[in-house]
Every structure is written in structure tokens, then in C-alpha cells.
Design an enzyme around this catalytic site. Structure first.
Site, PDB file in Angstrom:
ATOM      1  N   ASP A 186      -4.471   2.619  -4.772  1.00  0.00           N
ATOM      2  CA  ASP A 186      -3.035   2.694  -4.499  1.00  0.00           C
ATOM      3  C   ASP A 186      -2.544   1.398  -3.866  1.00  0.00           C
ATOM      4  OD1 ASP A 186      -4.346   2.950  -2.095  1.00  0.00           O
ATOM      5  OD2 ASP A 186      -3.053   4.550  -1.317  1.00  0.00           O
ATOM      6  N   ASN A 192      -2.839  13.183  -4.278  1.00  0.00           N
ATOM      7  CA  ASN A 192      -4.076  13.459  -5.014  1.00  0.00           C
ATOM      8  C   ASN A 192      -4.742  14.746  -4.534  1.00  0.00           C
ATOM      9  OD1 ASN A 192      -4.370  11.552  -7.028  1.00  0.00           O
ATOM     10  ND2 ASN A 192      -5.338  10.048  -5.682  1.00  0.00           N
ATOM     11  N   ASP A 240      -2.051   9.761 -10.917  1.00  0.00           N
ATOM     12  CA  ASP A 240      -1.887   8.770 -11.987  1.00  0.00           C
ATOM     13  C   ASP A 240      -0.420   8.629 -12.380  1.00  0.00           C
ATOM     14  OD1 ASP A 240      -4.597   8.403 -11.970  1.00  0.00           O
ATOM     15  OD2 ASP A 240      -4.992   9.542 -13.814  1.00  0.00           O
ATOM     16  N   ASP A 271       0.858  -1.180   0.000  1.00  0.00           N
ATOM     17  CA  ASP A 271       0.000   0.000   0.000  1.00  0.00           C
ATOM     18  C   ASP A 271       0.899   1.237   0.000  1.00  0.00           C
ATOM     19  OD1 ASP A 271      -2.927   0.953   0.483  1.00  0.00           O
ATOM     20  OD2 ASP A 271      -1.693   2.161   1.842  1.00  0.00           O
ATOM     21  N   ARG A 321      13.981  -3.598  -1.359  1.00  0.00           N
ATOM     22  CA  ARG A 321      14.235  -2.856  -2.593  1.00  0.00           C
ATOM     23  C   ARG A 321      13.014  -2.036  -2.992  1.00  0.00           C
ATOM     24  NH1 ARG A 321      16.609  -7.749  -4.782  1.00  0.00           N
ATOM     25  NH2 ARG A 321      14.824  -7.917  -6.209  1.00  0.00           N
ATOM     26  N   HIS A 377      -5.452  14.562  -9.484  1.00  0.00           N
ATOM     27  CA  HIS A 377      -5.457  13.151  -9.911  1.00  0.00           C
ATOM     28  C   HIS A 377      -4.450  12.877 -11.022  1.00  0.00           C
ATOM     29  CE1 HIS A 377      -8.742  11.835  -7.379  1.00  0.00           C
ATOM     30  NE2 HIS A 377      -9.419  12.929  -7.707  1.00  0.00           N
TER      31      HIS A 377
END
Length: 336
Positions: A237, A202, A211, A194, A258, A207
Site C-alpha cells: 500500500d 483487507n 486490490d 502510505d 489534492r 484482498h
């Protein structure tokens, strides 16, 4: 008989004219194509042909005696051409032998590179060639159509399993891959990822920035996972990575670290900097005998919730006691 030969060349281009002794005095243009490098003109009939049926015909007189009878001939040399023929004697003792491939016409056309022009315009062979060409054209058209349909089907299937924004796999593809691994009862792992602080991107930058961030982090996840791993976007997300063939937990630790490091790298957008991080919950399935898809995903989500509670930007491995702890508290709230 020069004018007569010209007529024969048009009406039956696959023929021979023999003199009374059996010497070939004229060769139809299509007949010559069967032996383009051999001088058939002036050769003896028996030097070029042998009669296969009726059997026992080996002399010139025997050949004259079977005029009007269908002959099965074989042309000597290579390649050996099997032909049909019929002989007609003329008043001066010479003879005309008309030839054809019979049912072997398709082989003949292929072997000697013949075309429609090599047969008389009224020859039924022309009709057969037209049918063969039409069939070949139809088969080729059908093959191309089938290829286009197959490509379209594969493209549609790929689209159905792909997230349109990021190009990653979607939830449908994830579910199918999980079911396949569970059925195979092989060791694998699932990372639920997450993005921390994504909502702030956002809210402050819009937005379009969100994106862009999703596209950048998707590319990074592909780069930091192994070639055979499956990276899917399963929510706004939220991402899930399936890692097949995992036999050592250190592999998961390295990959998770990583990904976390890459997610902390600043992401420029229209002169602004987007700053996020990633929390990861990982479940390692060493024996999937009693596991279900929903249970595996729930375990990964519980481990992710634990990472959020630890302060984010970390990876937590699922253990059964985590489920007990979650059950004893309120359900997880929405993530930032």
C-alpha cells in the site's frame, strides 16, 4: 510479314521492324508501352530515337552499316528512355531491331509499370525480376519481423517497469528515473505515500476489496499529479511520486493536498464502503550534487514517518533535523 510479327511479339516483345527507308512498320507490345500515347507505327526511326553510341551515327545508311553491333539508344520525348539495341537486316531491305533496358531494367520496370508478361519467357530479365521481387519480399518480411520484434521488446520492457495490478510504474522504474534525475542535477521532488487504514480493508473485506482500493487510488493519483510526474507503486500500500522540474514548494503543497483529499473519498465495493486516507512524506531536492538514490528515498520515508506520528492524513516536508530525531528514537514500526 504479319505471322512473322506475331512470332516476334512473343519471342522478343521489345522490338521494332523498320522498312528500307527507316520507317517503323511494326512495334513490339513492350516497346509501345514505353510511349503508350504516341503513334510509333508509321513514324521515322530518327523521329523517335537517337543513337548515342557508336558516336556519329545520324543517317539511315550509317545505321544499316552497323547492323549486328550493340547500339546505345535514347528514346526522345519524356521520360527519356535509355535502351540497348541490335539491328539485323532482312533480305527485302527491311530490318528488325531488338531492344532491351540492359542494366537499367529495374528503372524501366518501375518507370513504365512493366511486368513479367512484358518480356520473353526466356529473357534473363525475367530471372532478374524474380530475384528483385524475392529480395523485395524478403526485405518486407524482414522489416515486418523487425517491427514485431521491436514492439515485443518495447512491450517486454514496459511490462518489466509496470506494476501488474495498478498499471503504475514499479520500483525498478522508480529507481531508474531517480538515477536519471540525480545525474542531471536538476531540481525535483519525491513524495512517499502510505495508505492509512488499508490493512483494515483487507482484514474486514478481503484482498479483492484491497486490490480494488489500490486500483482506484492509483487512478486518482495519476489524475491529481502532473503529466510529467512519475507515479509508482513500491509496496503493498506504498506509493512514490517523482515530480521533476519543481522550483516552488507551493506546487508540492497543492499536489499533496489534492492527493490527501482524494484518498479520503469513500470507495464502494460490493455494497460495502472502503474508507482510507493517505499520509505523505515529501523531500524537495533543489541541488542533487551530493544526493544518492537511497538517501533521497530514506529522507522521504522519514518525512512520511513524521506524518504518521502527527496523526496521519497529512503531508510533511523533510528537514535534516528529522533524521536526528529518528536516530534518537526506535526505528519506525510497520504502518497501519
Amino acid at each position: 510479314m504479319h505471322a512473322g510479327n506475331d512470332v516476334l511479339d512473343v519471342l522478343c516483345p521489345m522490338h521494332l521492324v523498320l522498312d528500307p527507308t527507316g520507317v517503323i512498320r511494326h512495334v513490339g507490345p513492350t516497346t509501345q508501352k514505353l510511349r503508350p500515347d504516341e503513334p510509333l507505327l508509321g513514324a521515322g526511326f530518327w523521329d523517335v530515337f537517337q543513337v548515342m553510341r557508336p558516336r556519329g551515327i545520324t543517317t539511315q545508311q550509317q545505321l544499316w552499316d552497323v547492323q549486328g553491333v550493340k547500339l546505345h539508344l535514347e528514346m526522345k520525348g519524356a521520360p527519356r528512355a535509355k535502351l540497348k539495341g541490335i539491328l539485323v537486316r532482312l533480305a527485302d531491305g527491311s530490318a528488325i531491331m531488338n531492344l532491351s533496358f540492359g542494366i537499367s531494367i529495374l528503372d524501366g520496370v518501375r518507370d513504365y509499370a512493366l511486368t513479367n508478361a512484358d518480356f520473353a519467357a526466356t529473357d534473363l530479365a525475367i530471372e532478374m525480376l524474380y530475384l528483385v521481387e524475392a529480395k523485395s519480399a524478403a526485405m518486407e518480411a524482414s522489416r515486418k519481423l523487425n517491427m514485431r520484434l521491436q514492439d515485443a521488446r518495447e512491450a517486454a520492457e514496459e511490462k518489466a517497469f509496470t506494476d501488474t495490478l495498478t498499471g503504475l510504474k514499479n520500483r525498478r522504474a522508480l529507481d531508474q528515473s531517480l538515477e536519471t534525475l540525480l545525474a542531471a542535477n536538476k531540481a525535483f521532488a519525491v513524495m512517499h505515500i502510505d495508505l492509512d487504514y488499508f490493512k483494515a480493508v483487507n482484514d474486514t473485506l478481503g484482498h479483492a476489496a484491497g486490490d480494488h482500493v489500490l486500483q482506484v487510488v492509483s487512478k486518482a493519483m495519476l489524475e491529481e499529479t502532473r503529466k510529467g510526474d512519475i507515479v509508482a507503486r513500491v509496496g503493498g500500500d506504498e506509493f512514490t511520486v517523482i515530480l521533476p522540474e519543481v522550483r516552488d514548494i507551493t506546487i508540492l503543497e497543492r499536489i499533496g493536498q489534492r492527493i490527501i483529499q482524494r484518498m479520503e473519498e469513500p470507495i464502494p465495493f460490493n455494497g460495502e464502503i472502503c474508507q482510507i486516507s493517505a499520509s505523505i512524506g515529501t523531500v524537495w531536492i533543489q541541488n542533487s550534487h551530493n544526493a544518492t538514490r537511497d538517501a533521497v528515498l530514506e529522507d522521504a520515508d522519514i518525512a512520511l514517518y513524521a506524518s504518521k506520528n502527527k496523526g496521519r492524513a497529512c503531508q510533511t516536508f523533510y528537514t535534516p533535523d528529522m533524521r536526528n530525531a529518528v536516530n534518537a528514537t526506535i526505528p519506525p514500526v510497520g504502518r497501519a
